[in-house]
Design a protein around this motif. Structure first.
Motif: not given
Length: 747
Positions: A530-531, A538-545
């Motif tokens: 599930f994503p 640094a406050g940046k969002y990344h796609e993970v599961t």
């Protein structure tokens, strides 16, 4: 209801006393038969005393044996086999949660959710044991008070007496002391408050003579009286009599004890009579003295409260006749008679109540009240976690939205309940699933801890309020995947090993233990691929599961922190044979982690040890799925887990109070605390016990009581954790029962 003793101790006491009932009858019968064959009153007295001593030891030995048997029974391996997989709630044809449907009318409520039939509750001694012990202790306290009042009365009589100064009586006293062999010279005194000669006092006894009696007796008759009382002192009967009264107080409920005690008193008088006659007194003159004392005391109305051995042990003419007849040489047979026949009737009635008790207890609520309760849409204006700081939000009743189909379509696809347990589960879940939490980034929203707990309880497809007019709700899965934040902090954080949930900051805000959020979403049915969106430093969002969160959780396994939720999470997502290395370069596996958790304490663990037991049951079920059979012999590590679950299941059963609530600590009057404890235990029991145990009366009653408690107190239950635990347990139980119904119907 609060009891003097806890349930497990009460059960042991009741079982010990129940066995004592037949043991006392057997002992009384044996010693009575032996005493009947003996001609010497001294041997009869000793035999009867030995029988009473045996009665005293019986309950103690019974208690030891009962405790040992309970200990042994909790260590015997039993089947703890179910493999329920975490899943979302069953969906109906419209795509909505099946438990969300509520009858639109009272007639529908009577058809679909009627629970007005009698609640079958087979009589269970476990439920009534605390009450029985409390009644018993009150009776013992009353009888002991009687003993203490008697001792106090003897002390008062001693203070009100006047020492005998007559030289003739003092000379008689000294002569009989020497002849009988008393090692001390007791005080001889007059007392107006007694009507028969008596011995009072324990350490410094005194012989009390009634004023009215001494004037009507000759010196020879007074000498017989004094010799009799000295014979009691020579035999220490005044001390034995006090101990005898204590035994009567402890076993006041048993007629055999009273019969044996009265026989001991009679034989005691016979022994004192023989000892007094042996001091150069004529049996004929001694018998005449007995009759004269009885004649003088007949008109007296006051009875002194003494516990000493007196000349006449009772006021019954039959006792005096037997003593006089025996002194005159008659060998008449001693009658065996119960002194308290009414106690036999009481004992039989109590036995009938215990073993043939009521089989059904009708519900207290009428059909009309139940229908009103089902269709009612009143909910509490606010439902909070009692310890949370974010308590200003409120649950709301789920209103039908435009996309929902008519209610009748939902009812058509529901499995017909098999019995009242299924109906009670459906009714409670139907009320619970109308509740919603609110997401947000401020103090007035529910915290991530509460929302994750909600997903565990109601499944990932549960609805959460967004506060957005265009889209008022979203599912739990959508909220998890949206990269949520709370008070400016991200719920998911990026790490070197993958991602993790925000660590603990303050209670009931973010996850409180390692792996807690992962365990909850796994129980809610969120898949491993599930994503998610995780935020870096640094406050940046990344796609993970979810898999990235699993990988990070495995790296964080250690022996310093609470690993209960880590085991729970990894047992949900990882295969049984997976091995990994932690950040401390230690090799771990689910089996090793389960063995480690099984060695940790249950009593004193968070939430009464229920999360640990749930995690262990989840891991054991994972192993069962791996080996594909329940007949294979368990390795030592899994046997340890198995035995612990069996032991704690038995402890939960023994902790059940009279109304069915599972309570491993003192029964609380606080509704949320009581329901939290009961729901937490049903959560792990719902996946741990086998199908046979699931249908046992104690388990059915605990489920029924939890459902009834929530339905009855739905407006007062304000704890998020309580609702989540109860919802998860009831969902698992409903899923298992529906699977069983399907198997039965297929057969």
């Amino acid at each position: 209801m609060t009891f003097f003793v806890d349930q497990s101790l009460a059960i042991s006491i009741v079982l010990s006393l129940m066995h004592f009932c037949w043991q006392a009858v057997l002992i009384a019968s044996v010693v009575g038969a032996l005493a009947w064959t003996m001609h010497d009153p001294r041997w009869r007295y000793r035999t009867l005393l030995a029988g009473m001593f045996g009665m005293v030891n019986c309950p103690v030995l019974n208690y030891v044996m009962v405790c040992r048997q309970e200990t042994d029974s909790t260590t015997v391996p039993r089947s703890v086999v179910v493999q329920p997989r975490p899943s979302t709630m069953t969906l109906n044809a419209t795509g909505q949660q099946g438990a969300d449907r509520v009858p639109a009318t009272k007639a529908d409520a009577m058809t679909l959710n009627a629970v007005v039939s009698p609640v079958a509750r087979p009589f269970n001694l476990n439920h009534y044991a605390p009450f029985v012990v409390d009644v018993y202790l009150v009776g013992v306290a009353g009888m002991m008070a009687r003993v203490l009042i008697g001792l106090w009365g003897g002390r008062q009589l001693r203070r009100q007496s006047t020492s005998v100064l007559d030289e003739g009586l003092q000379e008689i006293l000294m002569r009989q002391v020497e002849r009988i062999g008393v090692k001390f010279v007791p005080v001889l005194a007059y007392c107006d408050c007694v009507d028969v000669p008596a011995v009072v006092g324990l350490l410094k006894p005194a012989i009390l003579l009634p004023f009215s009696m001494t004037a009507g007796l000759s010196l020879d008759q007074l000498e017989a009286v004094i010799a009799h009382e000295l014979a009691h002192l020579r035999r220490y009967d005044h001390l034995v009599n006090v101990l005898q009264r204590i035994v009567e107080s402890i076993f006041f409920f048993h007629p055999a004890v009273w019969w044996l005690s009265n026989r001991i008193r009679l034989e005691r008088e016979h022994c004192a009579d023989d000892l007094a006659i042996g001091s150069s007194l004529s049996p004929l003159d001694y018998a005449g003295s007995l009759l004269r004392v009885a004649e003088l005391s007949h008109s007296a109305r006051f009875r002194g409260a003494t516990f000493a051995a007196s000349l006449l042990i009772t006021g019954r003419p039959s006792t005096l006749r037997r003593r006089v007849a025996r002194l005159l040489g008659s060998q008449s047979e001693t009658m065996v008679r119960l002194q308290h026949p009414w106690m036999v009737v009481v004992t039989l009635l109590v036995g009938l109540v215990l073993f043939l008790g009521p089989r059904e207890i009708p519900c207290n609520r009428s059909e009309q009240a139940m229908a009103d309760e089902v269709v009612s849409t009143r909910m509490s204006p606010a439902i909070d976690d009692v310890s949370s700081t974010v308590d200003e939000t409120s649950f709301e009743v789920r209103r039908p939205i435009a996309a929902e189909k008519p209610q009748e379509e939902t009812a058509k696809v529901r499995v017909k309940p098999r019995d009242k347990i299924d109906e009670a589960i459906d009714e409670a879940l139907g009320i619970m699933t109308r509740l919603q939490l609110s997401m947000g980034n401020g103090e007035k929203s529910h915290s991530p801890w509460q929302l994750m707990h909600w997903i565990q309880g109601f499944g990932s497809s549960c609805l959460i309020k967004t506060g957005n007019v265009d889209r008022p709700t979203m599912t739990g899965e959508e909220w998890i995947a949206s990269g949520p934040e709370f008070l400016g902090e991200p719920v998911w954080q990026l790490t070197e090993a993958g991602a993790c949930a925000h660590p603990f900051t303050r209670p009931f805000m973010f996850q409180g233990h390692p792996g807690q959020f992962l365990a909850w979403i796994g129980a809610g049915g969120v898949p491993i691929e599930f994503p998610l969106k995780a935020k870096d430093r640094a406050g940046k969002y990344h796609e993970v599961t979810v898999r990235d969160v699993v990988n990070d959780t495995k790296r964080r396994v250690n022996r310093r922190e609470e690993m209960t939720w880590t085991l729970w999470a990894l047992a949900n997502y990882e295969s049984f044979d997976t091995e990994w290395k932690s950040n401390e370069n230690e090799t771990w596996s689910i089996e090793r982690l389960a063995e480690y958790e099984a060695g940790q304490r249950i009593v004193g663990a968070p939430e009464w040890g229920c999360p640990r037991l749930f995690a262990l049951a989840t891991a054991l079920n994972k192993y069962r799925q791996f080996v594909q059979t329940i007949d294979v012999a368990l390795p030592a590590s899994w046997q340890k887990v198995h035995d612990l679950l069996v032991q704690e299941t038995e402890r939960a059963r023994l902790s059940q109070v009279w109304n069915g609530v599972l309570c491993v600590e003192k029964h609380s009057k606080d509704l949320n605390h009581r329901m939290h404890l009961a729901a937490s235990h049903l959560t792990w029991l719902s996946i741990s016990v086998d199908d046979k145990t699931l249908d046992q009366p104690w388990m059915r009653q605990s489920i029924q009581q939890l459902c009834e408690d929530y339905v009855e107190h739905q407006n007062d239950c304000r704890d998020v954790a309580v609702v989540c635990h109860a919802a998860y347990a009831l969902r698992q139980l409903r899923e298992r029962r529906e699977r069983l119904i399907a198997v039965i119907e297929a057969q």
